[in-house]
Structure formats: C-alpha cells, structure tokens
Design a protein around this motif. Structure first.
Motif, PDB file in Angstrom:
ATOM      1  N   GLU A 151      -5.129  17.278  -9.069  1.00 43.36           N
ATOM      2  CA  GLU A 151      -6.401  17.585  -8.524  1.00 43.36           C
ATOM      3  C   GLU A 151      -7.646  16.535  -7.995  1.00 43.36           C
ATOM      4  OE1 GLU A 151      -6.521  20.740  -7.831  1.00 43.36           O
ATOM      5  OE2 GLU A 151      -4.572  21.137  -8.725  1.00 43.36           O
ATOM      6  N   ASP A 152      -7.597  15.611  -8.724  1.00 44.05           N
ATOM      7  CA  ASP A 152      -8.725  14.613  -8.659  1.00 44.05           C
ATOM      8  C   ASP A 152      -8.227  13.661  -7.520  1.00 44.05           C
ATOM      9  OD1 ASP A 152      -9.672  11.599  -9.290  1.00 44.05           O
ATOM     10  OD2 ASP A 152     -11.121  12.936  -9.934  1.00 44.05           O
ATOM     11  N   PRO A 153      -9.239  13.580  -6.549  1.00 45.38           N
ATOM     12  CA  PRO A 153      -8.727  12.682  -5.264  1.00 45.38           C
ATOM     13  C   PRO A 153      -8.641  11.429  -5.422  1.00 45.38           C
ATOM     14  CG  PRO A 153     -11.155  13.666  -5.086  1.00 45.38           C
ATOM     15  CD  PRO A 153     -10.558  14.197  -6.142  1.00 45.38           C
ATOM     16  N   PHE A 154      -9.276  10.802  -6.403  1.00 43.03           N
ATOM     17  CA  PHE A 154      -9.254   9.140  -6.960  1.00 43.03           C
ATOM     18  C   PHE A 154      -7.959   9.112  -7.416  1.00 43.03           C
ATOM     19  CE2 PHE A 154      -9.842   5.229  -8.931  1.00 43.03           C
ATOM     20  CZ  PHE A 154     -10.429   4.501  -8.026  1.00 43.03           C
ATOM     21  N   ASN A 155      -7.581   9.907  -8.500  1.00 34.88           N
ATOM     22  CA  ASN A 155      -5.999   9.708  -8.994  1.00 34.88           C
ATOM     23  C   ASN A 155      -5.163   9.848  -7.797  1.00 34.88           C
ATOM     24  OD1 ASN A 155      -7.120   9.511 -11.473  1.00 34.88           O
ATOM     25  ND2 ASN A 155      -6.791  11.429 -12.148  1.00 34.88           N
ATOM     26  N   PHE A 156      -5.133  10.879  -7.157  1.00 35.51           N
ATOM     27  CA  PHE A 156      -4.256  11.037  -5.859  1.00 35.51           C
ATOM     28  C   PHE A 156      -4.077   9.840  -5.023  1.00 35.51           C
ATOM     29  CE2 PHE A 156      -3.260  12.536  -1.452  1.00 35.51           C
ATOM     30  CZ  PHE A 156      -1.732  13.102  -1.777  1.00 35.51           C
ATOM     31  N   GLY A 157      -5.198   9.067  -4.748  1.00 35.70           N
ATOM     32  CA  GLY A 157      -5.190   7.985  -4.057  1.00 35.70           C
ATOM     33  C   GLY A 157      -4.478   6.883  -4.961  1.00 35.70           C
ATOM     34  N   SER A 158      -4.652   6.903  -6.205  1.00 36.69           N
ATOM     35  CA  SER A 158      -4.071   5.895  -7.103  1.00 36.69           C
ATOM     36  C   SER A 158      -2.655   6.029  -7.091  1.00 36.69           C
ATOM     37  CB  SER A 158      -4.698   5.846  -8.620  1.00 36.69           C
ATOM     38  OG  SER A 158      -6.074   5.656  -8.670  1.00 36.69           O
ATOM     39  N   VAL A 159      -1.986   7.300  -6.974  1.00 36.89           N
ATOM     40  CA  VAL A 159      -0.804   7.671  -7.038  1.00 36.89           C
ATOM     41  C   VAL A 159      -0.131   7.000  -5.616  1.00 36.89           C
ATOM     42  CG1 VAL A 159       0.863   9.527  -6.739  1.00 36.89           C
ATOM     43  CG2 VAL A 159      -0.845   9.691  -8.471  1.00 36.89           C
ATOM     44  N   LEU A 160      -1.017   7.273  -4.565  1.00 40.35           N
ATOM     45  CA  LEU A 160      -0.439   6.765  -3.206  1.00 40.35           C
ATOM     46  C   LEU A 160      -0.345   5.493  -3.167  1.00 40.35           C
ATOM     47  CD1 LEU A 160      -2.428   9.094  -0.829  1.00 40.35           C
ATOM     48  CD2 LEU A 160      -0.149   9.305  -1.643  1.00 40.35           C
ATOM     49  N   ARG A 161      -1.094   4.637  -3.875  1.00 41.49           N
ATOM     50  CA  ARG A 161      -1.219   3.191  -4.101  1.00 41.49           C
ATOM     51  C   ARG A 161      -0.031   2.687  -4.643  1.00 41.49           C
ATOM     52  NH1 ARG A 161      -6.213  -0.433  -6.481  1.00 41.49           N
ATOM     53  NH2 ARG A 161      -5.368  -2.532  -5.960  1.00 41.49           N
ATOM     54  N   THR A 162       0.379   3.279  -5.909  1.00 44.49           N
ATOM     55  CA  THR A 162       1.379   3.065  -6.740  1.00 44.49           C
ATOM     56  C   THR A 162       2.756   3.162  -5.934  1.00 44.49           C
ATOM     57  OG1 THR A 162       0.335   3.398  -8.582  1.00 44.49           O
ATOM     58  CG2 THR A 162       2.816   3.684  -8.641  1.00 44.49           C
ATOM     59  N   LEU A 163       2.933   4.457  -5.085  1.00 43.88           N
ATOM     60  CA  LEU A 163       3.878   4.770  -4.594  1.00 43.88           C
ATOM     61  C   LEU A 163       4.370   3.647  -3.442  1.00 43.88           C
ATOM     62  CD1 LEU A 163       3.773   8.526  -4.527  1.00 43.88           C
ATOM     63  CD2 LEU A 163       5.235   7.252  -5.731  1.00 43.88           C
ATOM     64  N   TYR A 164       3.179   3.340  -2.515  1.00 43.51           N
ATOM     65  CA  TYR A 164       3.173   2.415  -1.547  1.00 43.51           C
ATOM     66  C   TYR A 164       3.869   1.180  -2.023  1.00 43.51           C
ATOM     67  CZ  TYR A 164       2.190  -0.486   2.392  1.00 43.51           C
ATOM     68  OH  TYR A 164       2.362  -1.231   3.522  1.00 43.51           O
ATOM     69  N   ALA A 165       3.274   0.497  -3.087  1.00 40.81           N
ATOM     70  CA  ALA A 165       3.621  -0.767  -3.661  1.00 40.81           C
ATOM     71  C   ALA A 165       5.130  -0.676  -4.080  1.00 40.81           C
ATOM     72  CB  ALA A 165       2.857  -0.930  -4.907  1.00 40.81           C
ATOM     73  N   SER A 166       5.703   0.442  -4.674  1.00 43.41           N
ATOM     74  CA  SER A 166       7.087   0.477  -5.137  1.00 43.41           C
ATOM     75  C   SER A 166       8.076   0.460  -3.923  1.00 43.41           C
ATOM     76  CB  SER A 166       7.278   1.596  -6.088  1.00 43.41           C
ATOM     77  OG  SER A 166       7.097   2.904  -5.399  1.00 43.41           O
ATOM     78  N   GLY A 167       7.637   0.860  -2.677  1.00 39.86           N
ATOM     79  CA  GLY A 167       8.648   0.782  -1.727  1.00 39.86           C
ATOM     80  C   GLY A 167       9.096   2.349  -1.242  1.00 39.86           C
ATOM     81  N   CYS A 168       8.277   3.230  -1.766  1.00 43.90           N
ATOM     82  CA  CYS A 168       8.398   4.416  -1.519  1.00 43.90           C
ATOM     83  C   CYS A 168       8.324   4.737   0.221  1.00 43.90           C
ATOM     84  CB  CYS A 168       7.472   5.606  -1.981  1.00 43.90           C
ATOM     85  SG  CYS A 168       7.678   7.230  -1.717  1.00 43.90           S
ATOM     86  N   ASP A 169       9.421   5.732   0.425  1.00 43.79           N
ATOM     87  CA  ASP A 169       9.494   5.748   2.054  1.00 43.79           C
ATOM     88  C   ASP A 169       8.572   7.027   2.479  1.00 43.79           C
ATOM     89  OD1 ASP A 169      11.790   4.030   2.776  1.00 43.79           O
ATOM     90  OD2 ASP A 169      12.659   5.227   1.381  1.00 43.79           O
ATOM     91  N   GLY A 170       7.914   7.759   1.531  1.00 43.34           N
ATOM     92  CA  GLY A 170       7.115   8.631   2.025  1.00 43.34           C
ATOM     93  C   GLY A 170       6.756   9.630   0.738  1.00 43.34           C
ATOM     94  N   VAL A 171       5.530  10.355   0.775  1.00 43.84           N
ATOM     95  CA  VAL A 171       5.122  11.355  -0.408  1.00 43.84           C
ATOM     96  C   VAL A 171       4.984  12.617   0.342  1.00 43.84           C
ATOM     97  CG1 VAL A 171       2.587  10.474   0.057  1.00 43.84           C
ATOM     98  CG2 VAL A 171       3.416  11.414  -2.006  1.00 43.84           C
ATOM     99  N   ILE A 172       5.621  13.472  -0.423  1.00 41.24           N
ATOM    100  CA  ILE A 172       5.662  15.067  -0.239  1.00 41.24           C
ATOM    101  C   ILE A 172       4.784  15.664  -1.070  1.00 41.24           C
ATOM    102  CG2 ILE A 172       7.250  16.923   0.238  1.00 41.24           C
ATOM    103  CD1 ILE A 172       9.421  14.809   0.307  1.00 41.24           C
ATOM    104  N   TYR A 173       4.028  16.294  -0.357  1.00 41.04           N
ATOM    105  CA  TYR A 173       2.886  17.325  -1.282  1.00 41.04           C
ATOM    106  C   TYR A 173       2.670  18.630  -0.744  1.00 41.04           C
ATOM    107  CZ  TYR A 173      -0.785  14.895   1.332  1.00 41.04           C
ATOM    108  OH  TYR A 173      -1.496  14.347   2.251  1.00 41.04           O
TER     109      TYR A 173
END
Length: 243
Positions: A101-123
């Motif tokens: 729910e928190d946009p800053f936390n959501f941004g942090s999740v995206l940063r983490t996934l990008y760094a790990s090589g994730c091909d895309g986030v689904i939500y």
C-alpha cells in the motif's frame, strides 16, 4: 492526459532514458551547473525536449519535496507493458506483487526487483498516479526501466502465466517448503504479498509451490515486502547464474 512532476537528477534522468513517458519539458535552476545536470540537458536536447531555466524559488514552489536539487520534469503517465512483450527466450523471471500500500515501499520493491534481473513486475491495477514522484524516487529511477504489467482480472493474468508455461510460486508459509531447498524452474513468477493483506485467494490457489524464508529465531511478524522481495529475487538470480 494528466501530467506529473518528477523531481531530482536521478528521477529526471530515468524518465529520459526509460522511454515509458512523454516528457513535456524540463525545468532547471538557472544557476545549477554540475556534470550530471549537463548530461541530462544534453540528452534532453537530443530528444528535442523543451528546457526552461527558472529561479530556484520558483522550482521550490512547484516541487512536492525538498530534495529536488533544482531540477524537475513535467511528464505524462507511464505506458505499461503486456506479458507477451516481456516474455523473451527460454528463461524468464517475473514477480507478482499484491497488497503493498505504501508508494515508497512499492518503489523500493521495484528497485530490488530491477537489480535482481527481474523481467517484469505484475500487479493489480490501482491509482498510483498521485504518488508517481514518490515511487520513482523510492525506486532510485528503477521504476522507469523495469517493465510493469497491470491487470484488472487476476484470473486472466494467472491463465496467461499458465499458457506461457511460467510457473507460479508464492511466498506463503502454509504448505510451504524452505526457500533454500527449492530448485526454481527457468521460467518462474514469484508472488509476494504485503505484510498486512498478503496474497489474494486466487493467486494462492494458482500456486505450484509455496516457499518460506527461514528465520534465525522465532518472530511473530513476517518480513515486509521489500525485505522478502530482496531475499527471494536474489536467490532466484543466484540459481540462474549457477545454471
């Protein structure tokens, strides 16, 4: 189409390079002179993006935060991707995120996934637009580079994952196995829920296997989504790198 303001060198640079938004103009402190800003303005001129030099006081009045560093960009809503556009080759890693729910936390999740090589986030589709600047800043710009796939009907996206033979795993303790005892498939989607609401029933029912993160001591509360995303996604990366 509604416009949004992104603030600071990192966010503005990501908006230019990410290519998922149309940039209307860049507004910069007329006295701001540093190498990073010069690079941004050079790239903006290459793309024929209007640049407006203004006093710092005017920029302060336009900005939502206090860490803009004297540069803003006016841009449109981002364009989203489809699963088909992001599914390349024999190996893929997607992450399905619910209940954050928190946009800053959501941004942090995206940063983490990008760094790990994730091909895309689904939500699930929701109105994050009023929090656009927070998400971009919280992700250190990664939200502009990481493909994002929004869905309105969970059954439809779950069916597409199955059709594409992308196996769904859930970060869920019920009927779960230890994360470090799992050999993940080459085509995987890892579902991670927020600590308050967790994953939806539809997603949990579609899971091939639930996994849990082993803790070093007994704790009542689960790790938050940011921490869980880091542990899970980098374990997937480790396994992919080992082959």
């Amino acid at each position: 189409m509604e416009n949004f303001i992104l603030e600071g060198n990192i966010s503005v640079k990501a908006a230019i390079l990410g290519g998922v938004r149309d940039i209307q103009e860049i507004i910069v402190d007329k006295n701001k002179k540093d190498r990073d800003t010069a690079w941004i303005l050079y790239r903006a001129k290459e793309r024929h993006i209007p640049i407006r030099l203004r006093p710092r006081e005017e920029i302060n009045a336009m900005a939502q935060g206090h860490t803009h560093g004297g540069i803003l960009c006016i841009c449109t809503e981002r364009r989203y991707q489809t699963l088909a556009q992001c599914d390349h080759g024999e190996s893929c890693f997607f992450a399905l995120i619910e209940g954050v729910e928190d946009p800053f936390n959501f941004g942090s999740v995206l940063r983490t996934l990008y760094a790990s090589g994730c091909d895309g986030v689904i939500y699930p589709k929701r109105d994050w637009q009023n929090a656009t600047s927070i998400i971009v800043k919280g992700s250190a710009g990664a939200s502009e580079y990481l493909p994002q796939i929004c869905y309105e009907d969970s059954s439809e996206i779950l069916r597409e994952l199955q059709t594409r033979k992308i196996e769904l795993y859930c970060a869920e303790r019920k009927n779960a196995v230890n994360l470090y005892d799992v050999h993940f498939p080459s085509r995987i989607c890892m579902a991670i829920g927020g600590e308050m609401r967790g994953l939806s029933k539809a997603v949990k029912e579609a899971s091939k296997q639930n996994v849990y993160i082993p803790y070093g001591r007994e704790v009542r509360n689960a790790l938050n989504a940011v921490s869980a995303a880091a542990i899970l996604s980098f374990e997937i990366l480790r396994q992919k790198q080992r082959g």
